[in-house]
Motif scaffolding. Structure first.
Motif, PDB file in Angstrom:
ATOM      1  N   TRP A  30      -6.099  -7.197 -15.996  1.00 58.78           N
ATOM      2  CA  TRP A  30      -7.509  -6.772 -15.950  1.00 58.78           C
ATOM      3  C   TRP A  30      -8.371  -7.890 -15.368  1.00 58.78           C
ATOM      4  O   TRP A  30      -9.222  -7.659 -14.497  1.00 58.78           O
ATOM      5  CB  TRP A  30      -7.933  -6.408 -17.365  1.00 58.78           C
ATOM      6  N   PHE A 275     -18.157  -1.392 -10.311  1.00 60.34           N
ATOM      7  CA  PHE A 275     -17.141  -0.335 -10.293  1.00 60.34           C
ATOM      8  C   PHE A 275     -17.367   0.614  -9.124  1.00 60.34           C
ATOM      9  O   PHE A 275     -16.399   1.212  -8.616  1.00 60.34           O
ATOM     10  CB  PHE A 275     -17.144   0.443 -11.606  1.00 60.34           C
ATOM     11  N   LEU A 294      -7.141   1.235 -19.118  1.00 56.77           N
ATOM     12  CA  LEU A 294      -7.991   1.311 -20.307  1.00 56.77           C
ATOM     13  C   LEU A 294      -7.349   2.207 -21.378  1.00 56.77           C
ATOM     14  O   LEU A 294      -7.421   1.904 -22.579  1.00 56.77           O
ATOM     15  CB  LEU A 294      -9.371   1.849 -19.945  1.00 56.77           C
ATOM     16  N   SER A 328     -16.623  -0.616 -21.307  1.00 53.68           N
ATOM     17  CA  SER A 328     -16.144  -0.263 -19.966  1.00 53.68           C
ATOM     18  C   SER A 328     -16.441   1.193 -19.654  1.00 53.68           C
ATOM     19  O   SER A 328     -16.922   1.530 -18.555  1.00 53.68           O
ATOM     20  CB  SER A 328     -14.629  -0.506 -19.872  1.00 53.68           C
ATOM     21  N   ASN A 331     -20.126   1.618 -18.965  1.00 53.40           N
ATOM     22  CA  ASN A 331     -20.473   1.154 -17.621  1.00 53.40           C
ATOM     23  C   ASN A 331     -20.053   2.174 -16.566  1.00 53.40           C
ATOM     24  O   ASN A 331     -20.823   2.501 -15.653  1.00 53.40           O
ATOM     25  CB  ASN A 331     -19.814  -0.192 -17.353  1.00 53.40           C
ATOM     26  N   LEU A 346     -19.504  -4.469 -16.687  1.00 51.67           N
ATOM     27  CA  LEU A 346     -18.124  -4.031 -16.838  1.00 51.67           C
ATOM     28  C   LEU A 346     -17.294  -5.243 -17.262  1.00 51.67           C
ATOM     29  O   LEU A 346     -17.180  -6.204 -16.505  1.00 51.67           O
ATOM     30  CB  LEU A 346     -17.596  -3.465 -15.522  1.00 51.67           C
TER      31      LEU A 346
END
Length: 374
Positions: A30, A275, A294, A328, A331, A346
């Motif tokens: 990540w 993103f 995720l 996350s 976002n 994020l």
């Protein structure tokens, strides 16, 4: 003459169980993915503003290095050693949040005073650094809720509320929402009475409504969220450009570094809307890959929570999951037009030293909880 052999020594229990190992590697994947995207999203802006295309990337690398040091330290230290200090650290964090309202210390950007200049260290965002402290102290308070005296419970409920009000006063409705929701979910997981949870939820919603009604720019954001194309050159501009970036990515994306929207069409493309650039460059396939990461992260976190014998450790895992995965999703919801625009970064992607440091600290706490589960 027969000899009696000694019994074989029992193998030592591996402190790095499967969940801890997977969470560790997923966190690193990540982080690397986030750094690569920050390099791509920030290069044109950095080149134009500072003359050095690597300016934001280099700063992020430094904070990521500090965060990784904290990450590795936290996974080695038992959580029980942090609980006696969590209250003091949390109070310091709350004090720093309110210090952003002090003239000369608070730094204002984009109509908000969310940053703090203490002169002796780089500018920090206290609300981000407060997140892992809320997890630790919230786990201790809620995990032993029925063992604490009434005055102690009321005191810390008031301190948590005071912290949320401090974030809301900056104003930062998105961070207030994720912090409040995280504490609420932790309290629910701990078995706090339903009446208390309902009253708390009602007060939180009331505070959000009052904030929106009292601040013109927040009302305009809500209206822009409801119909961004109706004012595509005004309040809806940010969301429209984000949707154009995501839509133009198609199935496989335009390719790494080839986003067009990041070239001064999409504002704050290397922070809250990073993103959108990721979706444009890697398309639907890349977006599904990240959502899959995720999902796997969440499943591992749930497994850790299910294996924890101690409630306080389970709550640490719960709070960390909320801040990493929940934030996350918030976002992504904002940049795709599912949620109103809020200033929520994020995790491990968006530029910001405090954000990436807090994200890695939170991930370290989760991995440590995984090591202590079972």
């Amino acid at each position: 003459m027969a000899t009696i052999s000694e019994p074989a020594a029992k193998p030592s229990r591996d402190p790095w169980n499967a969940e801890a190992r997977w969470l560790r590697w997923l966190t690193l994947i990540w982080l690397v993915l986030g750094l690569l995207m920050l390099f791509s999203a920030s290069y044109p802006v950095a080149q134009r503003i500072t003359g050095d295309g690597l300016y934001f990337f280099k700063r992020q690398l430094l904070w990521a290095g500090l965060g990784l040091g904290c990450f590795w330290a936290l996974v080695q230290i038992p959580l029980r050693r942090w609980f006696p200090w969590a209250g003091i650290l949390c109070l310091v964090g709350v004090g720093l949040v309110w210090a952003t309202q002090v003239p000369g210390l608070g730094v204002s950007r984009l109509e908000a005073s969310r940053w703090l200049d203490l002169k002796v260290i780089p500018v920090i965002q206290p609300s981000e650094l407060l997140k892992p402290l809320l997890v630790l102290q919230g786990s201790w308070i809620f995990g032993r809720w029925f063992h604490h005296p009434l005055w102690f419970r009321v005191l810390w409920a008031g301190i948590f509320a005071f912290a949320l009000l401090g974030i809301l006063a900056q104003p930062n409705l998105g961070t207030t929402a994720i912090c409040g929701l995280t504490l609420w979910v932790m309290a629910w997981t701990a078995g706090i009475p339903a009446f208390t949870l309902l009253v708390t939820a009602g007060l939180g919603i009331l505070a959000a409504v009052v904030s929106i009604l009292s601040k013109d720019y927040q009302r305009r954001r809500i209206l822009a969220f409801l119909d961004p194309w109706g004012n595509a050159q005004g309040d809806g501009y940010q969301l429209v450009q984000s949707l154009l970036a995501i839509g133009s990515g198609g199935l496989w994306g335009k390719g790494y570094g080839l986003s067009q929207q990041k070239l001064f069409y999409l504002p704050i493309q290397y922070t809250d809307f990073i993103f959108s650039v990721y979706a444009e460059e890697f398309g639907l396939a890349g977006s599904l890959f990240f959502l899959g990461l995720l999902t796997f992260y969440t499943l591992l976190g749930w497994r850790v929570m299910g294996r924890c014998r101690e409630l306080t450790i389970r709550l640490v895992a719960c709070g960390c999951l909320m801040f990493l995965v929940g934030q996350s999703l918030m976002n992504i919801g904002v940049v795709t037009g599912v949620l109103p625009t809020t200033g929520v970064p994020l995790p491990l992607f968006s530029h910001g030293g405090s954000s990436i440091l807090a994200g890695l600290i939170t991930a370290g706490l989760l991995v440590r909880a995984a090591r202590e589960a079972g």
